[in-house]
Design an enzyme around this catalytic site. Structure first.
Site, PDB file in Angstrom:
ATOM      1  N   GLU A   1      -1.212   4.815  18.177  1.00 17.51           N
ATOM      2  CA  GLU A   1       0.121   4.237  18.419  1.00 17.51           C
ATOM      3  C   GLU A   1       0.965   5.160  19.283  1.00 17.51           C
ATOM      4  O   GLU A   1       0.888   6.390  19.127  1.00 17.51           O
ATOM      5  CB  GLU A   1       0.852   4.040  17.087  1.00 17.51           C
ATOM      6  CG  GLU A   1       0.140   3.116  16.137  1.00 17.51           C
ATOM      7  CD  GLU A   1       0.874   3.022  14.806  1.00 17.51           C
ATOM      8  OE1 GLU A   1       1.601   2.040  14.615  1.00 17.51           O
ATOM      9  OE2 GLU A   1       0.722   3.925  13.971  1.00 17.51           O
TER      10      GLU A   1
ATOM     11  N   LYS B   1       0.831  -1.187   0.000  1.00 21.18           N
ATOM     12  CA  LYS B   1       0.000   0.000   0.000  1.00 21.18           C
ATOM     13  C   LYS B   1       0.881   1.260   0.000  1.00 21.18           C
ATOM     14  O   LYS B   1       2.034   1.157   0.435  1.00 21.18           O
ATOM     15  CB  LYS B   1      -0.922   0.005   1.217  1.00 21.18           C
ATOM     16  CG  LYS B   1      -0.168   0.241   2.547  1.00 21.18           C
ATOM     17  CD  LYS B   1      -1.065   0.804   3.581  1.00 21.18           C
ATOM     18  CE  LYS B   1      -0.422   1.658   4.572  1.00 21.18           C
ATOM     19  NZ  LYS B   1       0.679   1.469   5.339  1.00 21.18           N
TER      20      LYS B   1
ATOM     21  N   HIS C   1      -0.964  -5.834   5.418  1.00 22.33           N
ATOM     22  CA  HIS C   1      -0.499  -6.815   6.417  1.00 22.33           C
ATOM     23  C   HIS C   1      -1.486  -6.987   7.567  1.00 22.33           C
ATOM     24  O   HIS C   1      -1.402  -7.953   8.313  1.00 22.33           O
ATOM     25  CB  HIS C   1       0.917  -6.486   6.905  1.00 22.33           C
ATOM     26  CG  HIS C   1       0.981  -5.386   7.908  1.00 22.33           C
ATOM     27  ND1 HIS C   1       0.924  -4.053   7.577  1.00 22.33           N
ATOM     28  CD2 HIS C   1       1.096  -5.400   9.264  1.00 22.33           C
ATOM     29  CE1 HIS C   1       1.005  -3.315   8.669  1.00 22.33           C
ATOM     30  NE2 HIS C   1       1.113  -4.106   9.707  1.00 22.33           N
TER      31      HIS C   1
ATOM     32  N   LYS D   1      -2.801 -10.356  10.209  1.00 24.01           N
ATOM     33  CA  LYS D   1      -2.760 -10.354  11.685  1.00 24.01           C
ATOM     34  C   LYS D   1      -3.749 -11.380  12.181  1.00 24.01           C
ATOM     35  O   LYS D   1      -4.925 -11.358  11.796  1.00 24.01           O
ATOM     36  CB  LYS D   1      -3.161  -8.973  12.229  1.00 24.01           C
ATOM     37  CG  LYS D   1      -2.058  -7.917  12.145  1.00 24.01           C
ATOM     38  CD  LYS D   1      -2.538  -6.647  12.833  1.00 24.01           C
ATOM     39  CE  LYS D   1      -1.606  -5.480  12.627  1.00 24.01           C
ATOM     40  NZ  LYS D   1      -0.454  -5.457  13.516  1.00 24.01           N
TER      41      LYS D   1
ATOM     42  N   LYS E   1      -0.763   8.957  15.634  1.00 28.27           N
ATOM     43  CA  LYS E   1       0.626   8.675  16.018  1.00 28.27           C
ATOM     44  C   LYS E   1       0.947   9.491  17.278  1.00 28.27           C
ATOM     45  O   LYS E   1       0.333  10.546  17.523  1.00 28.27           O
ATOM     46  CB  LYS E   1       1.581   9.140  14.908  1.00 28.27           C
ATOM     47  CG  LYS E   1       1.441   8.353  13.606  1.00 28.27           C
ATOM     48  CD  LYS E   1       2.477   7.252  13.527  1.00 28.27           C
ATOM     49  CE  LYS E   1       2.458   6.565  12.187  1.00 28.27           C
ATOM     50  NZ  LYS E   1       2.683   5.123  12.314  1.00 28.27           N
TER      51      LYS E   1
ATOM     52  N   ASP F   1      -2.544   6.364   5.389  1.00 23.86           N
ATOM     53  CA  ASP F   1      -1.624   5.364   5.945  1.00 23.86           C
ATOM     54  C   ASP F   1      -2.372   4.282   6.727  1.00 23.86           C
ATOM     55  O   ASP F   1      -2.005   3.111   6.680  1.00 23.86           O
ATOM     56  CB  ASP F   1      -0.610   6.064   6.870  1.00 23.86           C
ATOM     57  CG  ASP F   1       0.414   5.097   7.453  1.00 23.86           C
ATOM     58  OD1 ASP F   1       1.010   4.336   6.669  1.00 23.86           O
ATOM     59  OD2 ASP F   1       0.619   5.105   8.687  1.00 23.86           O
TER      60      ASP F   1
ATOM     61  N   HIS G   1      -5.773  -0.121   6.307  1.00 29.76           N
ATOM     62  CA  HIS G   1      -5.943  -1.148   7.334  1.00 29.76           C
ATOM     63  C   HIS G   1      -7.313  -1.119   8.041  1.00 29.76           C
ATOM     64  O   HIS G   1      -7.949  -2.137   8.219  1.00 29.76           O
ATOM     65  CB  HIS G   1      -4.865  -1.012   8.403  1.00 29.76           C
ATOM     66  CG  HIS G   1      -3.461  -1.029   7.854  1.00 29.76           C
ATOM     67  ND1 HIS G   1      -3.056  -1.895   6.880  1.00 29.76           N
ATOM     68  CD2 HIS G   1      -2.366  -0.276   8.162  1.00 29.76           C
ATOM     69  CE1 HIS G   1      -1.764  -1.692   6.622  1.00 29.76           C
ATOM     70  NE2 HIS G   1      -1.332  -0.706   7.378  1.00 29.76           N
TER      71      HIS G   1
HETATM   72  C1  BG6 Z   1       1.871   0.412   8.606  1.00 29.64           C
HETATM   73  C2  BG6 Z   1       1.817   1.905   8.672  1.00 29.64           C
HETATM   74  O1  BG6 Z   1       1.254  -0.044   7.437  1.00 29.64           O
HETATM   75  O2  BG6 Z   1       1.219  -0.122   9.742  1.00 29.64           O
HETATM   76  C3  BG6 Z   1       2.491   2.385   9.937  1.00 29.64           C
HETATM   77  O3  BG6 Z   1       2.472   2.459   7.539  1.00 29.64           O
HETATM   78  C4  BG6 Z   1       1.882   1.721  11.154  1.00 29.64           C
HETATM   79  O4  BG6 Z   1       2.418   3.793  10.046  1.00 29.64           O
HETATM   80  C5  BG6 Z   1       1.833   0.222  10.984  1.00 29.64           C
HETATM   81  O5  BG6 Z   1       2.676   2.048  12.276  1.00 29.64           O
HETATM   82  C6  BG6 Z   1       1.061  -0.447  12.103  1.00 29.64           C
HETATM   83  O6  BG6 Z   1       1.092  -1.829  11.947  1.00 29.64           O
HETATM   84  P1  BG6 Z   1       1.746  -2.785  13.015  1.00 29.64           P
HETATM   85  O7  BG6 Z   1       1.652  -4.134  12.405  1.00 29.64           O
HETATM   86  O8  BG6 Z   1       3.134  -2.306  13.219  1.00 29.64           O
HETATM   87  O9  BG6 Z   1       0.932  -2.648  14.216  1.00 29.64           O
END
Ligand code: BG6
Length: 446
Positions: free
Chosen positions: A191, A123, A153, A157, A314, A210, A215
């Site tokens: 996060e 992505k 991704h 999970k 963030k 992002d 996601h």
């Molecule tokens: C990524 C984003 O795809 O996913 C990041 O670009 C983000 O900004 C991350 O921190 C979060 O995924 P994970 O698997 O690290 O929790």
């Protein structure tokens, strides 16, 4: 399984080291890709076989046969050389910035790709519905759609995939998951990490693209899809696509159902973070948001009228990563029962991977004075890390966990009115100190 070759274009970069190679390493370790060869390619002058093999060893923890080819991945001649080194049809992973990926794909039009070649893209898939459609059209000139793996991704999970089991392998939740019983749903991914030296990518993406456009919409799709007859590729992807096709903004006004904010300097997990605008590589005039919130509706018979609030930020002090389903209050609580002010909630938490049901029961003392309690259970860990899981689909030629072309376009369609309203200045860019809980007055309900 036959021998496989994974070609990584842009292999000297951060994505390859941090996520891709560890995923490959986990797959090798679990015995899923016994005959794997890795070919790394990029233009860097100071990379060679030895440095690449060292990178593979350090990041994957394994030593599959690996070789390095110096190449300008946007030139057909160079790509021909890289492909010539592969035995059999390769999987080609574009670990490149989006604009370079598009140029590399265009260059591949002049290369004969072996039958069975798979293309693996990170992505963001395009930057708008229109550019995603253009990229999709280009990709399907190269290989058939079911050999195109658009990686998200989050679909690898295990907690996200566990939502399917919770919903469809139990009798007790599914009858309640509809607008008759659900008041609202929050999907939150806050996060306690800042920019982490990713300005080159992030400053052009921002939190909306992002995290939410990608996601969190996938989580929404899995939470709201109708029960599939089976988990085979077509069924699973069709039902998820149906839900996302029905997803739109809550109300007519994109400004009223969205918020954006950017972190200022502050203390986060014991270190001082500069304000986002002062991070190296950031162009403050872009006004990139580091926190985005959005209210959506899934306009189906099942869900119409239920607000879905999506948020990701963030540099938030307390990391919070969960989907929370808040139920409506009981139609009537008998006079004389007290203390049941909180609604029932089902929480699916992504790290620690847990499911919890919050409800009201009699606590100590007076049996008619209730207390909120939480019943919770840990999900078992997945066998593979998320990148390993999605790469397994690539190697097994199974696109179930990848994003289909139409869904990539739908996800841009959902957020585009918001991006336009933000660009037009209709929604102020708020501030929040790094390490805080984010700006005041969140749109969330839990
Ligand atoms: C990524 C984003 O795809 O996913 C990041 O670009 C983000 O900004 C991350 O921190 C979060 O995924 P994970 O698997 O690290 O929790």
């Amino acid at each position: 399984m036959t021998d496989q070759t994974l070609i990584i274009l842009g292999a000297s970069g951060d994505l390859t080291a941090r996520l891709l190679l560890p995923g490959v390493g986990a797959l090798i370790k679990a015995g899923h890709v016994p005959g794997l060869t890795l070919i790394g390619a990029a233009l860097d002058e100071d990379w060679d076989d030895a440095r690449w093999q060292q990178r593979v060893r350090d990041s994957a923890g394994q030593t599959p046969p690996s070789r390095w080819i110096r190449a300008d991945v946007t030139r057909a001649d160079d790509l021909r050389t890289v492909l010539g080194a592969a035995e059999g049809p390769p999987a080609i992973f574009f670990a490149l910035p989006p604009a370079v990926t598009a140029r590399a794909c265009a260059a591949l039009l002049d290369v004969d790709l072996p039958e069975g070649t798979r293309l693996v893209l990170e992505k963001p898939f395009g930057t708008s519905a229109e550019s995603a459609a253009e990229l999709n059209a280009l990709l399907t000139r190269l290989v058939p759609e079911d050999r195109i793996h658009r990686v998200d991704h989050f679909l690898g999970k295990s907690t996200v995939l566990n939502i399917l089991g919770v919903r469809f392998a139990n009798r007790i939740f599914e009858p309640l998951l509809n607008s008759t019983h659900v008041a609202s749903v929050d999907i939150v991914f806050d996060e306690n990490l800042g920019l982490e030296n990713r300005a080159g990518y992030y400053d052009r993406a921002g939190a909306l693209a992002d995290m939410i456009q990608s996601h969190l919409l996938q989580i929404l799709g899995i939470l709201t899809m109708e029960p599939p007859i089976s988990l085979d590729t077509g069924e699973f992807r069709d039902r998820k696509a149906d839900a996302l096709r029905a997803t739109r903004l809550w109300g007519e006004d994109p400004a009223a159902c969205s918020r954006r904010a950017r972190y200022t300097a502050g203390d986060l997990s014991g270190r001082h973070l500069p304000g986002y605008a002062d991070e190296p590589g950031v162009d403050p005039s872009r006004e990139t948001e580091t926190l985005a919130e959005l209210v959506l509706t899934v306009d189906t018979w099942r869900w119409a009228g239920v607000p879905f609030r999506l948020r990701s930020g963030k540099a938030i002090g307390n990391s919070r990563k969960e989907a929370v389903i808040t139920f409506k209050r009981p139609p009537r609580v008998p006079d004389g029962l007290t203390g049941c002010d909180e609604p029932d909630r089902l929480r699916i938490t992504f790290g620690p991977d847990r499911i919890a049901l919050d409800f009201n029961i009699n606590g100590p003392g007076d049996p008619f004075e209730l207390d909120p309690v939480s019943l919770s259970a840990e999900f078992g860990a997945g066998e593979l890390p998320p990148y390993g899981e999605v790469l397994r689909g690539v190697f097994e030629d199974d696109p179930t966990l990848s994003i289909r072309a139409d869904v990539a376009e739908q996800c841009w369609r959902i957020v585009e009115p918001v991006t336009a309203a933000w660009r037009a200045g209709a929604v102020p860019l708020l501030d929040y100190p790094a390490g805080s809980a984010g700006p005041e007055d969140s749109l969330l309900t839990s």
